[in-house]
Each structure stands twice: as C-alpha cells, then as structure tokens.
Design a protein around this motif. Structure first.
Motif, mmCIF file in Angstrom:
data_model
loop_
_atom_site.group_PDB
_atom_site.id
_atom_site.type_symbol
_atom_site.label_atom_id
_atom_site.label_comp_id
_atom_site.label_asym_id
_atom_site.label_seq_id
_atom_site.Cartn_x
_atom_site.Cartn_y
_atom_site.Cartn_z
ATOM 1 N N ASP A 164 2.601 16.132 -6.631
ATOM 2 C CA ASP A 164 2.425 17.154 -5.393
ATOM 3 C C ASP A 164 3.624 16.742 -4.497
ATOM 4 N N GLY A 165 4.350 17.852 -3.987
ATOM 5 C CA GLY A 165 5.444 17.493 -3.340
ATOM 6 C C GLY A 165 5.303 17.255 -1.948
ATOM 7 N N ASP A 166 4.072 17.715 -1.370
ATOM 8 C CA ASP A 166 3.866 17.399 0.298
ATOM 9 C C ASP A 166 3.169 16.001 -0.005
ATOM 10 N N ARG A 167 2.624 15.598 -1.008
ATOM 11 C CA ARG A 167 2.199 14.400 -0.926
ATOM 12 C C ARG A 167 3.277 13.253 -1.150
ATOM 13 N N MET A 168 4.400 13.877 -1.849
ATOM 14 C CA MET A 168 5.425 12.938 -2.163
ATOM 15 C C MET A 168 6.165 12.667 -0.669
ATOM 16 N N ALA A 169 6.469 13.781 0.078
ATOM 17 C CA ALA A 169 7.072 13.633 1.042
ATOM 18 C C ALA A 169 6.314 12.846 2.060
ATOM 19 N N LEU A 170 5.066 12.875 2.235
ATOM 20 C CA LEU A 170 4.407 11.987 3.301
ATOM 21 C C LEU A 170 4.339 10.361 2.726
ATOM 22 N N ALA A 171 4.338 10.288 1.410
ATOM 23 C CA ALA A 171 4.363 9.008 1.020
ATOM 24 C C ALA A 171 5.687 8.271 1.231
ATOM 25 N N TYR A 172 6.824 9.025 0.964
ATOM 26 C CA TYR A 172 8.017 8.533 1.503
ATOM 27 C C TYR A 172 7.990 8.140 2.663
ATOM 28 N N MET A 173 7.946 9.050 3.581
ATOM 29 C CA MET A 173 7.801 8.727 5.181
ATOM 30 C C MET A 173 6.820 7.653 5.638
ATOM 31 N N ALA A 174 5.835 7.153 4.888
ATOM 32 C CA ALA A 174 5.203 6.117 5.216
ATOM 33 C C ALA A 174 5.588 4.854 4.635
ATOM 34 N N LEU A 175 6.466 5.061 3.749
ATOM 35 C CA LEU A 175 7.202 3.964 2.942
ATOM 36 C C LEU A 175 8.290 3.599 3.889
ATOM 37 N N ALA B 227 0.739 -1.348 0.075
ATOM 38 C CA ALA B 227 -0.083 -0.105 0.007
ATOM 39 C C ALA B 227 0.862 1.272 -0.036
ATOM 40 N N ALA B 228 1.888 1.230 0.671
ATOM 41 C CA ALA B 228 2.843 2.379 0.853
ATOM 42 C C ALA B 228 3.473 2.715 -0.359
ATOM 43 N N GLN B 229 3.823 1.466 -1.311
ATOM 44 C CA GLN B 229 4.473 1.736 -2.549
ATOM 45 C C GLN B 229 3.590 2.132 -3.400
ATOM 46 N N GLN B 230 2.386 1.767 -3.385
ATOM 47 C CA GLN B 230 1.158 2.300 -4.268
ATOM 48 C C GLN B 230 1.191 3.836 -4.117
ATOM 49 N N ASP B 231 1.075 4.273 -2.944
ATOM 50 C CA ASP B 231 0.921 5.745 -2.415
ATOM 51 C C ASP B 231 2.226 6.503 -3.079
ATOM 52 N N VAL B 232 3.316 5.939 -3.046
ATOM 53 C CA VAL B 232 4.352 6.769 -3.650
ATOM 54 C C VAL B 232 4.222 6.727 -5.039
ATOM 55 N N ALA B 233 3.983 5.908 -5.688
ATOM 56 C CA ALA B 233 3.628 5.799 -7.163
ATOM 57 C C ALA B 233 2.715 6.809 -7.692
ATOM 58 N N LEU C 55 10.124 -5.471 -7.205
ATOM 59 C CA LEU C 55 10.139 -4.799 -5.773
ATOM 60 C C LEU C 55 11.625 -4.870 -5.431
ATOM 61 N N THR C 56 11.985 -3.527 -5.418
ATOM 62 C CA THR C 56 13.677 -3.207 -5.471
ATOM 63 C C THR C 56 13.699 -2.452 -4.197
ATOM 64 N N GLU C 57 14.729 -2.480 -3.457
ATOM 65 C CA GLU C 57 15.283 -1.620 -2.430
ATOM 66 C C GLU C 57 14.854 -0.121 -2.755
ATOM 67 N N GLN C 58 14.389 0.413 -1.658
ATOM 68 C CA GLN C 58 14.014 2.047 -2.078
ATOM 69 C C GLN C 58 15.393 2.660 -1.774
ATOM 70 N N GLN C 59 15.520 3.732 -2.858
ATOM 71 C CA GLN C 59 16.558 4.801 -2.583
ATOM 72 C C GLN C 59 16.288 5.745 -1.540
ATOM 73 N N PRO C 60 17.354 6.168 -1.035
ATOM 74 C CA PRO C 60 17.073 7.249 -0.012
ATOM 75 C C PRO C 60 16.352 8.478 -0.380
ATOM 76 N N ALA D 102 1.646 9.485 -5.832
ATOM 77 C CA ALA D 102 2.203 10.679 -5.309
ATOM 78 C C ALA D 102 3.045 11.426 -6.237
ATOM 79 N N GLU D 103 3.960 10.371 -6.770
ATOM 80 C CA GLU D 103 4.998 10.878 -7.769
ATOM 81 C C GLU D 103 4.085 11.199 -9.071
#
Length: 666
Positions: free
Chosen positions: A106-117, A93-99, A564-569, A101-102
């Motif tokens: 929306d920058g704010d949405r992307m920041a929140l999505a990456y934090m959730a990830l 679900a977090a990966q779907q939110d990141v996709a 499903l790859t490791e997430q970059q910083p 958001a990107e």
C-alpha cells in the motif's frame, strides 16, 4: 501531574504508605528519600503499575510515556549498540510499521510509515544510542561487543543507557549511580539536567541529588512530605521543622501539666468542680503534638592505632597488574614505574576513569596481588584494613558473622597481632552488636545478607583489627545516607592513614585532603579539588566525543552484526507494482548469493560471544588468590582464548566487508 491523595499502600500485611498525599508537577526533578525499608521502591511500584493503592486516590496522565531501568541482568548476545537502540520503543514501533507497510504494498501506508519513521528520529538513532554508551564509560571498540561479554556492572550500565534511550515523559531511576565511576557519574548528571520530562530518582549519593533534583519527597512513618529544593535544602528545612516541633511539644507538655495540676487539685471541691470539668474537656479536645523521636542512627569509630610508622609505605619503580602464567606469556601491566611514599596521617583520594587501575593499585598494596616489578617497603608495625569493592572478596558466603570474627581473632593471635582486643565469644558478639548484628543475625550466613549488611560486616572486621592504614575501594556502594555519614565521621576521627577509591564525592570531600590521579598507565598528584577534577573529566569527555565523531565521519560504516541500520532516504515517488516485483526479484537473488557468508558471519558471532564470556571469567579468576598450578593453567587458557578472539575478529571484519561490498554493487 502526579497526585496522591490520602493514599494507603500495603506490601503483604505491612502498611507502607498510610494516608499519604503529594503532588508532582510536570518537568520537576524529584529526589525520593527515606530510610531503608521506608517504602521508596514500593512507591516506584505504584507509579509503574506493579502495585495498586489499597485506598485513597492515585492519578497520573494516561498519555505519559514512562521509562525505568530494568533490574534483571540482561542475557543476550546482541551487540551493545543494538541492545540500547531497542530501548527506543517509538523507533521500534515505527520500523515495524514500515515493514508491514512494505509487505502490504500500500503506497499511501508506506508514505505515512516512512514519515513516522523520520519523526521517530531514525536518522540519528544510532548516534544517540552510541553517545549514551560512550558517556557511561564504554570504549569505542566496545560499541558492537555482545552484551553477554560484559561483566554484571557493565551490563547494568547498558540497562541504564537503554532506559535513557527510551522517549519518556516520566523517568524512574532507582540507585542509578551504584555501578558508575566518577567520570560516568558526572556525565549522567549533565544528561539528567537536560532531560525535559519528569524525573523521580532514589539515590544515597548526596551530591548527585543536590546536582540533579529541585524537589525532595520524604517518606517517613508512612507519610509523604514535599520539600522545595535539593537534598541539602531538605536537610536544612527538616532540621528546622524538627526543632520547631520539639519546642512546640515542650510548650504543650507544660500546658498539659498545668491543666492536669488544676484538675487534680480542684476536682473534688464543689466550688471548683465546674472549672475543673471544663479543663478536663479542654485537655480532651487538645490536638496532641508528637514528640521528636530520635531515629536509631548507626555510628561507630576506629580505635586508636597501636603504632603509626612513618612512612607507612614506600613505592619504588613499582609495576601494578596481573602476573603471567608460569613458563609462558607476559604479565598484564596496568600501572607502571610508580615511585611514591605514603606518610602517616595522609588522606589520599585515588581518582581515575574506570579500567585505569585504581583497584589494581589498592589490591597490590593490600597483598591481594603481588607487584610485577619494583619494590614496596612497608613501615615497621604496618597494619592494613582493606575494604574490597566486592565484599565477598574478603567474606565467605557460607559462614556467619560470628565465624568471621572468631577466625579473625585466631589469625591475629597466631600472628601475634592482638592489640588488646577481646576474643571471648561474648565479647565478639558484643562487638558485632555495635554494627547492628544482634540475636540470630550473628548466625545468619553471609551469602543471604543484603549488600548493606555485608558492607557493615566488612567495616566491623576492619575496625576490630585496629589498622593504621585503611585501603577503601568503593566502600559506600551499598550504604544508605545515614551509614555513609557515620563512615565519614569515623574516617575524619581516624588517626591513621586513609587511601580511598570512591565515586561518592561527599565522602571524598569530607575525608581527603589530597588526590592521586591514575591515568595512562601512571600515577601522579592531581593538583586541584573535586570541582577541578569534574571539569577535567568533562573536558576529556568532550575531546573524546570530538575525536570519535571525526573518526566516524572518516570511516562511516554500519556496525556489522546489527540489524538496526540507518534508514535510507525515502524515494520521492512511490513505486508501482512492476518496480516492486523487480525489487523483490533483486533482493531474492542477493539473499541467495550472500546466504553462505551471512551464515558463517552468524557462527563467528556466536563463537565470539562464547570466547568473550570465557575470557571475562578467566580474567576474574586471575584477580583472585589461586594455587600456582591453577594460576598457570588459567593464564595459558587466557592466552589461547585471546589468540582465538583475535583470529575470529579478523575473519569477522573480512566477512562483513565482503557482504557490504556485494550489497553496494547490487
């Protein structure tokens, strides 16, 4: 907490639970026990929402996340690591939110999505999934093999790993040990002890329940009774409870008889009529205590062997494995240069990790496979009773039990091996009745039977043959606790020799007084008991994990073929619109450059899935009795398929490295 109050649950017209009440507190580890058909799986259906109560109250915290092992066989070409990773629903679900958001920009949405990830554990998700896979007995080279390339039992292990990967507050496990060998079972116990949520498990493995659970919930005659403690503690308390009930019932029966005698004697006398009437009312008001009804337990015994040759067997420089196809190739040797003897009266437990050759050794001694080298000398009068791990290896699915017994009788008579066994049809029917096959059941095709019924039929056939050497390969896989106990008692009273492969530690402890360890291509005595063996397994597993971690650190790379790859910083500053446009153009250019390579890689993946599936089928065929021509053809095809797989895997590595190098330099 989970609460059931005066609950009634039906399956069709059958009442499964009737006025049942119980409470399960958060964090408790509960063993759900009861006879087959008592309603254990139905209660699981209530907990997971498949069934609903007919009356009464059922409550469970709505925010609880639940995980359980899917019962259907997985059919997918996804790599094993990806398949297990997808069990982590929170991460997906977090990966779907990141996709999303990107895609929105929306920058704010992307920041929140990456934090959730990051909160979902993306940084170590792959490592956690692979730890589960390796712990359940897979090899490091199998982490990225397609799921479809594994046999049914191994695919069910992947289903278990997928369930354990899922973050949960409630974990439901229905017979999780059926497809596990002893080393994977020891690992699973250790994992479940660390599990912080609420666990409810159905199992017929006494030692597994004792090791994992701290509460026992017993289903009996539609009621639920909660006992504090593991299975052994439950048995003690249940026995004490039944003894007290029996005593109370006896005392009440004496009191009832006394009251009834007074009533019968004085009810017709006017001077005593009032007292007699008061006793009638007392008798009516009395809350009756039910008698302790003895449940129909299954039991049997092995007949005394006609002879006990000593030694039973002598193995000299024996190689165990599978033969080479005629005219070409090499045999597949699994266990080499074994020189040992088997004496009359020995009770040998055969230990070893899955794939080391335990079943191959047993099949060779049972004449299912021929030794590849060396000599097996049998004692005069040796009579083997063989229980195959897959019952249908010795059963015919289109025949019924009476046909199986009649065929046994004919074969024994032809070979001159009848040892006083009765062979008339009625005698065979009576013998089957002792193994709970009666009436129409003796005419039921074996293919339509349950696993437990097939296991009982194999036991029936073995007992009828009056063997002096028992070769038992996982005989308890489909047996309930009562039948396992009956088997344990029968084996302890058996006067011949036993060689036993089993992950049921209670059976191994009860039956075996020495152990052979099949490991690293050989067989050696194991100097210790089962507790020592469990410590040995944990030490080996720890060393393997340390070695694997060191290898990963030295050769860290993303498994090829796994999206499903490791997430970059996450970048500390959000990108502007111009940067996003540049990134999009760069990705488009890279995609066009890599598209032909990825297309070829996908085709190689598909070809490997098909070839691994064919290889598994061929290996299964080679483990069965075949005509010489069929055996030769299967062997030749196996060699060709293995060569194709090797070539494709090399191309797969080349493509993956080229794609990764191109991506890294972009």
């Amino acid at each position: 907490m989970i609460t059931l109050r005066n609950l009634t649950l039906r399956r069709g017209t059958r009442v499964v639970l009737d006025g049942a009440s119980a409470t399960i507190n958060p964090g408790e580890k509960v063993g759900l026990v009861g006879r087959n058909g008592a309603g254990k799986s139905s209660l699981f259906g209530l907990l997971n929402g498949e069934l609903h109560e007919d009356s009464g109250d059922f409550g469970m915290p709505p925010q609880w996340r639940m995980a359980q092992v899917a019962q259907e066989m997985p059919e997918t070409s996804d790599p094993a690591t990806r398949f297990v990773l997808e069990g982590d629903t929170r991460l997906l679900a977090a990966q779907q939110d990141v996709a999303e958001a990107e895609a929105s920009g929306d920058g704010d949405r992307m920041a929140l999505a990456y934090m959730a990830l990051q909160d979902a554990g993306a940084h170590d998700a792959q490592a956690r999934a692979q730890t589960l896979i390796l712990g359940l007995g897979f090899g490091l080279h199998e982490l990225d093999k397609p799921v479809n390339s594994f046999s049914g039992g191994w695919r069910m292990r992947l289903q278990l790993a997928r369930a354990l990967m899922c973050p949960s507050d409630l974990l439901l496990l229905d017979e999780p040990t059926n497809h596990l060998d002893l080393d994977a079972l020891v690992w699973l116990e250790a994992w479940l002890k660390r599990y912080e949520g609420t666990l409810i498990v159905i199992s017929h493995d006494r030692e597994f329940l004792d090791a994992v659970t701290d509460v026992t919930l017993h289903i009996h005659q539609g009621r639920l009774t909660r006992y504090g403690g593991n299975y052994s503690r439950f048995e003690d308390m249940r026995a004490e409870q039944l003894a007290q009930q029996h005593q109370a019932f006896a005392r009440q029966q004496e009191k009832i008889a006394h009251l009834q005698r007074f009533i019968d004697r004085f009810k017709a006398k006017a001077t005593k009529a009032k007292q007699a009437q008061s006793r009638v009312k007392a008798l009516e008001r009395m809350e009756k205590i039910g008698p302790v009804l003895a449940e129909a337990e299954f039991d049997f015994e092995f007949a005394e062997p006609a002879s006990l040759p000593n030694p039973m067997l002598a193995l000299r420089d024996v190689d165990f494995g599978y033969p080479a196809p005629e005219g070409s190739g090499h045999p597949l040797t699994i266990v080499r240069q074994v020189t040992r003897s088997v004496q009359a009266g020995q009770r040998i437990g055969i230990l070893g990790a899955n794939g080391q050759g335990k079943s191959t050794v047993v099949k060779t001694i049972a004449h299912v496979l021929a030794p590849l080298a060396g000599q097996i000398t049998e004692g005069k009068g040796l009579n083997i009773g063989y229980f195959a791990q897959q019952e249908l290896d010795v059963l015919r699915p289109d025949e019924h039990p009476l046909q199986h017994m009649a065929r046994l009788a004919r074969e024994a008579e032809t070979a001159g091996r009848l040892q006083g066994q009765a062979t008339r049809e009625q005698d065979l029917r009576n013998f089957l009745g002792g193994f709970q096959f009666s009436g129409d059941q003796v005419m039921q095709p074996v293919g339509s039977m349950s696993g437990g019924e097939k296991a009982r039929l194999v036991l029936c056939m073995i007992v009828w043959q009056r063997p002096n050497l028992l070769l038992l390969d996982e005989p308890t896989n489909h047996l309930d606790l009562a039948t396992r106990e009956a088997l344990s008692v029968a084996l302890n009273e058996f006067e011949g020799t036993v060689m036993l492969v089993s992950h049921d530690r209670a059976l191994l402890r009860a039956v075996c007084d020495e152990f052979w360890l099949v490991s690293r291509g050989g067989i050696a005595p194991f100097d210790g008991d089962l507790d020592d063996y469990q410590r040995y397994l944990l030490d080996v597993a720890r060393q393997a994990r340390e070695s694997q971690r060191a290898e990963v650190r030295e050769n860290r790379e993303t498994p090829r073929g796994s999206p499903l790859t490791e997430q970059q910083p996450v970048e500390p500053a959000l990108r502007g619109a111009e940067q996003r446009r540049r990134d999009a153009a760069r990705r488009q250019t890279q995609a066009e450059r890599l598209r032909p390579l990825k297309k070829e890689l996908a085709q190689v993946d598909r070809d490997l899935v098909a070839l691994h599936g064919e290889k598994t089928e061929l290996e299964t065929r080679l483990g069965q009795p075949l005509a010489p021509a069929e055996l030769a053809e299967a062997g030749r095809r196996l060699k060709a398929v293995s060569a194709q797989i090797e070539a494709l895997e090399e191309r797969w590595l080349e493509l993956g490295e080229t794609i990764e190098a191109a991506a890294a330099t972009d």
